[in-house]
Motif scaffolding. Structure first.
Motif, PDB file in Angstrom:
ATOM      1  N   VAL A 112      44.736  42.493  38.962  1.00  0.00           N
ATOM      2  CA  VAL A 112      45.840  42.076  39.302  1.00  0.00           C
ATOM      3  C   VAL A 112      47.799  42.409  39.223  1.00  0.00           C
ATOM      4  N   LEU A 116      52.240  39.517  38.387  1.00  0.00           N
ATOM      5  CA  LEU A 116      51.835  37.814  38.346  1.00  0.00           C
ATOM      6  C   LEU A 116      51.564  37.630  36.853  1.00  0.00           C
ATOM      7  N   ALA A 117      52.137  38.783  35.617  1.00  0.00           N
ATOM      8  CA  ALA A 117      50.981  38.771  34.243  1.00  0.00           C
ATOM      9  C   ALA A 117      51.820  37.764  33.788  1.00  0.00           C
ATOM     10  N   THR A 123      47.382  34.219  39.057  1.00  0.00           N
ATOM     11  CA  THR A 123      46.616  34.737  37.936  1.00  0.00           C
ATOM     12  C   THR A 123      45.064  35.104  38.465  1.00  0.00           C
ATOM     13  N   GLN A 126      44.414  35.091  41.839  1.00  0.00           N
ATOM     14  CA  GLN A 126      43.836  36.671  42.914  1.00  0.00           C
ATOM     15  C   GLN A 126      42.913  37.284  41.973  1.00  0.00           C
ATOM     16  N   ILE A 143      43.174  41.672  33.444  1.00  0.00           N
ATOM     17  CA  ILE A 143      43.435  40.536  33.395  1.00  0.00           C
ATOM     18  C   ILE A 143      44.747  40.373  32.485  1.00  0.00           C
ATOM     19  N   GLY A 149      48.649  34.593  30.489  1.00  0.00           N
ATOM     20  CA  GLY A 149      47.189  34.735  31.025  1.00  0.00           C
ATOM     21  C   GLY A 149      45.742  34.544  30.436  1.00  0.00           C
ATOM     22  N   ALA A 152      44.622  31.424  32.369  1.00  0.00           N
ATOM     23  CA  ALA A 152      43.781  32.570  33.558  1.00  0.00           C
ATOM     24  C   ALA A 152      42.524  33.325  33.036  1.00  0.00           C
TER      25      ALA A 152
END
Length: 365
Positions: A112, A116-117, A123, A126, A143, A149, A152
């Protein structure tokens, strides 16, 4: 004929994945040759790898001009370029994916956006979008294993998406990642879905740990530990892996066909010229693990690497190494957090450069 040294690693239960992708290696037949002759069983990519691929030649220029007619968003354009490469690589690995235990190997990873980390919902959104657009069973979406994260990762696994968790440095965070994976499987199962098709790896970064820690060791009179802290951390991570994936909680999922989330060793090229160039590969060969290796390290191992079952050797020494660090006042948790922060930055910068290169190519007359 001498046994291929890279293939020998596979006999100890470890899969070697290539840490590189570009159009030339796919189109020239070199990737197919690596699969057939060296036993390469997967591919990983990241923003820095794609930046190098797109800016170092003209292979992508025509597609950039063509795609620019339908989108003005450079990030969207990049992912369209990347997805094409990922799909082509995934096709080459279909045979590996379907070999023996289906889905044990043969994966190609796409990350990704590094921007967006630290954003959970973006995250996860996406990851799902890329997963649908790539539309291949033998792909993993990468990711970062940051604190934001984790949720996510759980959400993505809960939707049945294969996930490669990247940028792991610390043991506590690694344990949290295993929990996110298991929770995601439980969510998917609770929603009435099968879970046997879901696959995941947790990418533990190695040589960068030593790059940061080694200069501190001489000051503390611990010069004998140079080049050993990352390996000690990896061995301790494998202890956690064995504990988590033999637990009662895990056995319930295993009974439903779940696959363990394998540890993947990343950043395995030696950054210190004083070390053997195959040092990290040789030290961590063991069952049910993956090592993602740059092309030059694969070539070095094929030439002079030593394949042996090393991962569970010297576990007492690994524990002692980390204890000595702590007693000397070196805070490994602080170091691994710094490495995570720097790692995000190390992917952001090439991604910015990549997007600028796409913009420049669009504007060429």
């Amino acid at each position: 004929m001498a046994t291929n040294k890279v293939k020998q690693i596979h006999s100890f239960g470890q899969s070697i994945w290539l840490d590189f992708i570009d159009r030339e290696i796919i189109a020239s037949g070199k990737l197919k040759k690596l699969i057939d002759e060296e036993g390469i069983r997967g591919v990983t990519s990241n923003p820095a790898i794609f930046e190098k691929a797109i800016t170092s030649g003209s292979d992508y220029d025509k597609d950039i001009v063509e795609l620019a007619k339908t989108t003005s968003d450079n990030e969207e354009l990049f992912f369209k370029l990347a997805i094409k490469d990922i799909q082509n690589a995934a096709a080459l690995f279909e045979g590996v994916y379907n070999e023996g235990v289906v889905g044990a190997d043969g994966y190609v990873s796409l990350e990704v956006s590094p921007f967006l980390a630290l954003k959970t919902e973006e995250t996860a959104a996406q990851a799902e979008k890329l997963w649908k657009e790539v539309d291949r069973k033998n792909v993993m979406i990468k990711i970062p294993g940051t604190q934001p994260g984790l949720a996510a990762i759980r959400q993505s696994i809960g939707k049945g998406i294969n996930i490669n968790v990247t940028l792991l440095f610390g043991l506590d965070r690694y344990r949290a990642v295993t929990d996110a994976y298991i929770s995601g499987l439980e969510d998917h199962l609770a929603a009435g879905h099968k879970i046997g098709h879901i696959s995941s790896v947790a990418s533990f970064f190695l040589s960068r740990i030593d790059v940061l820690v080694d200069p501190m060791l001489d000051e503390k009179g611990l010069g004998d530990l140079k080049g050993e802290v990352a390996i000690a951390s990896a061995k301790k991570a494998y202890e956690i892996y064995k504990e988590v994936f033999t637990s009662e909680r895990w056995k319930k999922l295993e009974a439903q066909g779940a696959k363990p989330q394998r540890l993947l060793w990343a950043s395995t090229s030696s950054k210190n010229p004083a070390f053997k160039d195959t040092k990290y590969v040789e030290a961590l060969i063991g069952k049910d693990t993956v090592d993602t290796v740059p092309l030059e390290t694969i070539e070095a191992f094929a030439d002079h690497g030593v394949a042996a079952d090393t991962l569970e050797q010297g576990l007492d020494k690994a524990t002692e190494t980390l204890d000595r660090l702590k007693k000397a006042g070196i805070d490994i948790d602080k170091i691994t957090q710094q490495l995570e922060d720097e790692g995000i930055d190390k992917f952001n910068k090439p991604f910015e450069k990549l997007l600028q290169a796409i913009e420049d190519q669009k504007n060429k007359k």
